[in-house]
Design a protein around this motif. Structure first.
Motif, PDB file in Angstrom:
ATOM      1  N   PRO A 107       0.836  -1.206   0.000  1.00 38.74           N
ATOM      2  CA  PRO A 107       0.000   0.000   0.000  1.00 38.74           C
ATOM      3  C   PRO A 107       0.862   1.244   0.000  1.00 38.74           C
ATOM      4  O   PRO A 107       2.001   1.230   0.480  1.00 38.74           O
ATOM      5  CB  PRO A 107      -0.794  -0.139   1.301  1.00 38.74           C
ATOM      6  CG  PRO A 107       0.039  -1.023   2.168  1.00 38.74           C
ATOM      7  CD  PRO A 107       0.721  -1.976   1.234  1.00 38.74           C
TER       8      PRO A 107
ATOM      9  N   PRO B 107       1.598   6.643   3.863  1.00 37.66           N
ATOM     10  CA  PRO B 107       0.691   7.746   4.209  1.00 37.66           C
ATOM     11  C   PRO B 107       1.311   9.101   3.870  1.00 37.66           C
ATOM     12  O   PRO B 107       2.490   9.334   4.124  1.00 37.66           O
ATOM     13  CB  PRO B 107       0.500   7.582   5.720  1.00 37.66           C
ATOM     14  CG  PRO B 107       0.876   6.167   6.011  1.00 37.66           C
ATOM     15  CD  PRO B 107       1.942   5.818   5.025  1.00 37.66           C
TER      16      PRO B 107
ATOM     17  N   THR C 132     -11.430  15.898  -1.225  1.00 35.63           N
ATOM     18  CA  THR C 132     -10.935  14.542  -1.426  1.00 35.63           C
ATOM     19  C   THR C 132     -10.298  14.442  -2.805  1.00 35.63           C
ATOM     20  O   THR C 132     -10.937  14.744  -3.818  1.00 35.63           O
ATOM     21  CB  THR C 132     -12.064  13.503  -1.308  1.00 35.63           C
ATOM     22  OG1 THR C 132     -12.648  13.581  -0.001  1.00 35.63           O
ATOM     23  CG2 THR C 132     -11.526  12.095  -1.522  1.00 35.63           C
TER      24      THR C 132
ATOM     25  N   THR D 113      -7.171  -0.474  -7.867  1.00 37.95           N
ATOM     26  CA  THR D 113      -7.208   0.342  -6.657  1.00 37.95           C
ATOM     27  C   THR D 113      -7.687   1.738  -7.018  1.00 37.95           C
ATOM     28  O   THR D 113      -7.665   2.139  -8.190  1.00 37.95           O
ATOM     29  CB  THR D 113      -5.819   0.453  -5.999  1.00 37.95           C
ATOM     30  OG1 THR D 113      -4.922   1.114  -6.905  1.00 37.95           O
ATOM     31  CG2 THR D 113      -5.269  -0.921  -5.636  1.00 37.95           C
TER      32      THR D 113
ATOM     33  N   LEU E   1      -6.995   5.272  -4.894  1.00 38.44           N
ATOM     34  CA  LEU E   1      -6.539   5.972  -3.698  1.00 38.44           C
ATOM     35  C   LEU E   1      -7.336   7.253  -3.511  1.00 38.44           C
ATOM     36  O   LEU E   1      -7.447   8.068  -4.427  1.00 38.44           O
ATOM     37  CB  LEU E   1      -5.049   6.295  -3.813  1.00 38.44           C
ATOM     38  CG  LEU E   1      -4.442   7.096  -2.659  1.00 38.44           C
ATOM     39  CD1 LEU E   1      -4.483   6.289  -1.363  1.00 38.44           C
ATOM     40  CD2 LEU E   1      -3.018   7.517  -2.992  1.00 38.44           C
TER      41      LEU E   1
ATOM     42  N   ARG F 156      -6.959  11.828   6.145  1.00 42.33           N
ATOM     43  CA  ARG F 156      -6.954  10.371   6.026  1.00 42.33           C
ATOM     44  C   ARG F 156      -6.809   9.991   4.563  1.00 42.33           C
ATOM     45  O   ARG F 156      -7.042  10.813   3.669  1.00 42.33           O
ATOM     46  CB  ARG F 156      -8.223   9.751   6.614  1.00 42.33           C
ATOM     47  CG  ARG F 156      -9.507  10.064   5.869  1.00 42.33           C
ATOM     48  CD  ARG F 156     -10.726   9.574   6.631  1.00 42.33           C
ATOM     49  NE  ARG F 156     -11.964   9.752   5.879  1.00 42.33           N
ATOM     50  CZ  ARG F 156     -12.632   8.774   5.274  1.00 42.33           C
ATOM     51  NH1 ARG F 156     -12.176   7.524   5.332  1.00 42.33           N
ATOM     52  NH2 ARG F 156     -13.752   9.010   4.621  1.00 42.33           N
ATOM     53  N   GLN F 157      -6.437   8.743   4.314  1.00 37.31           N
ATOM     54  CA  GLN F 157      -6.378   8.214   2.958  1.00 37.31           C
ATOM     55  C   GLN F 157      -6.783   6.750   2.995  1.00 37.31           C
ATOM     56  O   GLN F 157      -6.580   6.066   3.995  1.00 37.31           O
ATOM     57  CB  GLN F 157      -4.984   8.386   2.353  1.00 37.31           C
ATOM     58  CG  GLN F 157      -3.884   7.568   2.992  1.00 37.31           C
ATOM     59  CD  GLN F 157      -2.537   7.802   2.320  1.00 37.31           C
ATOM     60  OE1 GLN F 157      -2.052   8.926   2.233  1.00 37.31           O
ATOM     61  NE2 GLN F 157      -1.935   6.735   1.832  1.00 37.31           N
ATOM     62  N   TRP F 158      -7.382   6.278   1.884  1.00 36.21           N
ATOM     63  CA  TRP F 158      -7.900   4.914   1.852  1.00 36.21           C
ATOM     64  C   TRP F 158      -8.049   4.453   0.410  1.00 36.21           C
ATOM     65  O   TRP F 158      -8.016   5.257  -0.525  1.00 36.21           O
ATOM     66  CB  TRP F 158      -9.249   4.842   2.572  1.00 36.21           C
ATOM     67  CG  TRP F 158     -10.365   5.603   1.898  1.00 36.21           C
ATOM     68  CD1 TRP F 158     -11.326   5.107   1.068  1.00 36.21           C
ATOM     69  CD2 TRP F 158     -10.624   7.016   1.992  1.00 36.21           C
ATOM     70  NE1 TRP F 158     -12.172   6.102   0.642  1.00 36.21           N
ATOM     71  CE2 TRP F 158     -11.764   7.284   1.201  1.00 36.21           C
ATOM     72  CE3 TRP F 158     -10.019   8.073   2.668  1.00 36.21           C
ATOM     73  CZ2 TRP F 158     -12.302   8.571   1.062  1.00 36.21           C
ATOM     74  CZ3 TRP F 158     -10.551   9.353   2.527  1.00 36.21           C
ATOM     75  CH2 TRP F 158     -11.677   9.579   1.743  1.00 36.21           C
ATOM     76  N   ASP F 159      -8.203   3.143   0.246  1.00 37.04           N
ATOM     77  CA  ASP F 159      -8.452   2.551  -1.065  1.00 37.04           C
ATOM     78  C   ASP F 159      -9.958   2.399  -1.227  1.00 37.04           C
ATOM     79  O   ASP F 159     -10.594   1.622  -0.516  1.00 37.04           O
ATOM     80  CB  ASP F 159      -7.758   1.189  -1.176  1.00 37.04           C
ATOM     81  CG  ASP F 159      -7.987   0.526  -2.532  1.00 37.04           C
ATOM     82  OD1 ASP F 159      -8.554   1.175  -3.431  1.00 37.04           O
ATOM     83  OD2 ASP F 159      -7.592  -0.648  -2.686  1.00 37.04           O
TER      84      ASP F 159
ATOM     85  N   ASP G  90     -11.412  -1.300  -1.805  1.00 37.24           N
ATOM     86  CA  ASP G  90     -11.224  -2.451  -0.925  1.00 37.24           C
ATOM     87  C   ASP G  90     -12.592  -3.013  -0.536  1.00 37.24           C
ATOM     88  O   ASP G  90     -13.635  -2.389  -0.753  1.00 37.24           O
ATOM     89  CB  ASP G  90     -10.371  -2.109   0.292  1.00 37.24           C
ATOM     90  CG  ASP G  90     -11.061  -1.177   1.284  1.00 37.24           C
ATOM     91  OD1 ASP G  90     -12.285  -0.974   1.181  1.00 37.24           O
ATOM     92  OD2 ASP G  90     -10.370  -0.647   2.173  1.00 37.24           O
TER      93      ASP G  90
ATOM     94  N   ASP H   1     -14.269  -3.538   2.241  1.00 40.24           N
ATOM     95  CA  ASP H   1     -15.130  -2.824   3.185  1.00 40.24           C
ATOM     96  C   ASP H   1     -15.840  -1.651   2.517  1.00 40.24           C
ATOM     97  O   ASP H   1     -17.014  -1.386   2.785  1.00 40.24           O
ATOM     98  CB  ASP H   1     -14.307  -2.322   4.373  1.00 40.24           C
ATOM     99  CG  ASP H   1     -13.825  -3.456   5.261  1.00 40.24           C
ATOM    100  OD1 ASP H   1     -14.427  -4.550   5.197  1.00 40.24           O
ATOM    101  OD2 ASP H   1     -12.846  -3.259   6.007  1.00 40.24           O
ATOM    102  N   ASN H   2     -15.118  -0.952   1.639  1.00 34.94           N
ATOM    103  CA  ASN H   2     -15.733   0.205   0.989  1.00 34.94           C
ATOM    104  C   ASN H   2     -16.742  -0.222  -0.068  1.00 34.94           C
ATOM    105  O   ASN H   2     -17.780   0.424  -0.244  1.00 34.94           O
ATOM    106  CB  ASN H   2     -14.663   1.100   0.366  1.00 34.94           C
ATOM    107  CG  ASN H   2     -15.103   2.549   0.277  1.00 34.94           C
ATOM    108  OD1 ASN H   2     -15.484   3.153   1.276  1.00 34.94           O
ATOM    109  ND2 ASN H   2     -15.067   3.110  -0.917  1.00 34.94           N
TER     110      ASN H   2
END
Length: 203
Positions: free
Chosen positions: A36, A39, A65, A76, A78, A90-93, A96, A98-99
């Motif tokens: 990944p 950060p 965002t 992916t 990001l 914050r940052q996230w995929d 994934d 969960d999203n």
């Protein structure tokens, strides 16, 4: 063991060591490629590392965002949320598991797009009246099998989601134009296409 055999075994050891070194390097390189992203602390740092985002989303709380989509070839997306001062919150995929599970019945196209990022393709089916968007997502089956996450809309609202597993018909790993599957293979978009795996999310 006689002398010639012993000498042959000793001469083979350097080659065996070199082979093991190449294999280990390849494995470690593969792990690094799928690691990944580190950060980020500021928007400037994210822009320096990733360049201009695919899109910028203005949020109701005054934050922004940054979306870095990789469709149609990547799996992916990001998302980097920053405040008015350019500090990363914050940052996230976005792709994934969960999203993906956050897509719910009744959501609009814009809400889905903000949640998952830019989609790979879309298609309309007259019989069902569904407009289907899909995203290429990560799977555990290797490059020869594609996994698509599908979101089904009717009248601009989500009615269901599904996943499509696409297998090359000839069993080969490499598709047309020299690209590995799923990138070079024109796979069908409908999750109920005959002969392909189908797994729906239920609400």
């Amino acid at each position: 063991m006689d002398a010639p055999s012993t000498a042959a075994a000793r001469s083979a050891r350097p080659w065996l060591f070199a082979l093991l070194l190449v294999v280990c390097t390849s494995i470690l390189g593969g792990c690094a490629a799928f690691a990944p992203p580190r950060p980020f602390t500021t928007e400037a740092e994210a822009l320096a590392a990733r360049g201009e985002p695919t899109r910028r989303w203005q949020n109701e709380d005054g934050t922004t965002t940054l979306e870095y989509a990789t469709q149609p070839y990547g799996h992916t997306c990001l998302m980097v949320q920053v405040d008015a001062g350019g500090i990363v919150l914050r940052q996230w995929d976005a792709l994934d598991g969960d999203n993906l599970a956050r897509v719910t019945k009744g959501m609009t196209r814009d809400e889905v797009s903000r949640l998952l990022g830019q989609h790979r393709s879309e298609q309309f089916f007259k019989l069902s009246g569904e407009e289907v968007w899909d995203w290429n997502i990560r799977n555990e089956y290797g490059a020869s099998i594609a996994t698509l996450f599908n979101v089904h809309f009717i009248d601009g609202k989500v009615v269901r989601t599904s996943q499509t597993y696409v297998y090359p018909p000839d069993g080969a790993m490499w598709g047309p134009w020299g690209h590995p599957y799923p990138f070079g293979y024109p796979y069908p978009l409908h999750p109920r296409f005959h002969g392909y795996g189908y797994w729906p999310y239920w609400w």
